[in-house]
Design an enzyme around this catalytic site. Structure first.
Site, PDB file in Angstrom:
ATOM      1  N   THR A 139       0.801  -1.221   0.000  1.00 48.60           N
ATOM      2  CA  THR A 139       0.000   0.000   0.000  1.00 48.60           C
ATOM      3  C   THR A 139       0.835   1.272   0.000  1.00 48.60           C
ATOM      4  O   THR A 139       0.279   2.367  -0.082  1.00 48.60           O
ATOM      5  CB  THR A 139      -0.917   0.037   1.240  1.00 48.60           C
ATOM      6  OG1 THR A 139      -0.102   0.068   2.421  1.00 48.60           O
ATOM      7  CG2 THR A 139      -1.845  -1.152   1.283  1.00 48.60           C
ATOM      8  N   LYS A 140       2.142   1.159   0.114  1.00 45.13           N
ATOM      9  CA  LYS A 140       2.992   2.340   0.296  1.00 45.13           C
ATOM     10  C   LYS A 140       3.108   3.154  -0.995  1.00 45.13           C
ATOM     11  O   LYS A 140       2.752   2.695  -2.088  1.00 45.13           O
ATOM     12  CB  LYS A 140       4.364   1.908   0.794  1.00 45.13           C
ATOM     13  CG  LYS A 140       4.361   1.310   2.198  1.00 45.13           C
ATOM     14  CD  LYS A 140       3.840   2.283   3.236  1.00 45.13           C
ATOM     15  CE  LYS A 140       4.075   1.819   4.668  1.00 45.13           C
ATOM     16  NZ  LYS A 140       3.280   0.647   5.037  1.00 45.13           N
TER      17      LYS A 140
END
Length: 384
Positions: free
Chosen positions: A182-183
């Site tokens: 998700t970064k």
């Protein structure tokens, strides 16, 4: 529901697929030439003298502590509003995390709280760049220098970001980045460690590969000697070329993806500006720009955060909560003495915070859908 917007999703295209496929076809899929090249590209992008790609941001935090000599008997100051890895790695290093409160508006580590928490055993401060906006690293650098402390940045959320003329890792002893799915940039799982000191960086590199003085690529390349020495009780923290190939493509798009995140944040700030019962995150300024990894709002008094999240889900909007403060978890309450302290800002914020979707693959229609849903749910909740 005609449209559903997840909380997060990676932006993976043909370039990433082709890059990973090329590594799979190359005959070497472990840590090798692609990882070395990707490290150099990150060094150039960040202006960092020493970088090391790893298999997680947690590994980067752990190695930062070990390479800087943090260990038993030492205290390391950590904000209570962070993911557990920030404090858990301190414990894995044999040291003691000392939890402190955060700033009300930004939920970044409170510099004055750090000052009050200093003791003769303090050896380091971990500055968490919450939601993509950097902590006050210049003030923390001055404080650390005055007391002979190490400054480590937990930059899992902040790539790229800037504050007061510096970038993550720019003036710290070490900085740890995460490339979780998700970064802002992803390699599915992965991390990066930057270090200011070459000797410490060399220690981290050896520790990342079992404490062996030569990496596997060097040992297994045709015609090379397979013999090596073990010089430390190391760990298994290296990043393989398959992940590095994906990450290298992501780095090529870093500025464009941040620009898209910023556009989404700007649209939210405009669409939700006059909504009662909602505190929006701070805007970018010329001296403080976020990666916009997260868009964290805080709900007003009398609103049930979990009920609002559930209603948004029924409207097709994914959400998350960042973060439950560490001192509220059973392990930290039981095992970490500082968790018994008072954290009024963190405790109040936890009942209010809600993270809205913000990822580069969102369409303009997705943004409008989220903003419309938030308005509808909150207006109903406050009785308008």
């Amino acid at each position: 529901m005609s449209r559903q917007v997840p909380f997060a999703a990676p932006l993976i295209g043909a370039a990433e697929i082709e890059a990973v496929t090329a590594v799979l076809r190359s005959g070497w899929i472990g840590t090798g030439a692609v990882t070395a090249d990707t490290e150099q590209r990150f060094a150039d992008y960040l202006g960092a003298p020493h970088v090391l790609l790893l298999n997680s941001g947690t590994a980067a935090l752990h190695l930062a502590l070990l390479a800087l000599g943090i260990g038993p008997g030492d205290e390391v100051i950590v904000p209570t509003v962070t993911f557990t890895a920030t404090a858990a790695t301190v414990l894995h290093a044999g040291a003691v995390p000392v939890l402190v409160d955060v700033e009300p508006d930004t939920l970044r580590i409170d510099v004055e709280a750090v000052r009050r928490a200093l003791t003769p055993r303090t050896r380091a401060v971990v500055a968490v760049h919450f939601a993509g906006r950097m902590a006050d690293v210049r003030a923390l650098r001055s404080l650390c220098d005055a007391h002979g402390l190490r400054l480590i940045e937990d930059s899992a959320h902040a790539l790229p970001a800037e504050r007061d003329g510096t970038v993550p890792g720019g003036i710290a002893d070490a900085a740890a980045f995460s490339f979780f799915v998700t970064k802002p940039l992803t390699s599915a799982e992965g991390g990066l460690l930057t270090m200011a000191d070459g000797d410490a960086a060399a220690r981290a590199r050896v520790l990342s590969a079992h404490g062996i003085d030569r990496d596997a690529f060097a040992r297994h390349s045709f015609g090379r000697s397979p013999h090596y020495d073990v010089v430390a009780p190391g760990l298994k923290y290296n990043m393989p070329d398959t992940a590095s190939a994906l990450l290298r493509c992501q780095l090529d798009q870093a500025d464009a993806m941040r620009a898209r995140r910023r556009d989404i944040a700007t649209a939210y700030l405009a669409a939700l500006a006059d909504l009662p019962g909602l505190r929006l995150p701070p805007v970018d300024t010329p001296t403080d720009t976020s990666s916009w990894y997260l868009f964290v709002v805080q709900l007003g008094d009398g609103l049930d955060r979990d009920a609002v999240a559930a209603e948004l889900h029924r409207h097709g909007v994914g959400t998350s909560v960042h973060f439950r403060p560490l001192h509220q978890f059973s392990y930290y309450r039981t095992e970490v003495a500082s968790a018994a302290g008072e954290f009024p800002v963190a405790d109040d914020a936890f009942t209010r915070v809600l993270s809205l979707p913000i990822f580069p693959g969102m369409s303009d229609e997705d943004i409008e859908h989220v903003a419309t849903a938030v308005r509808a749910v909150l207006e109903q909740a406050v009785g308008r």
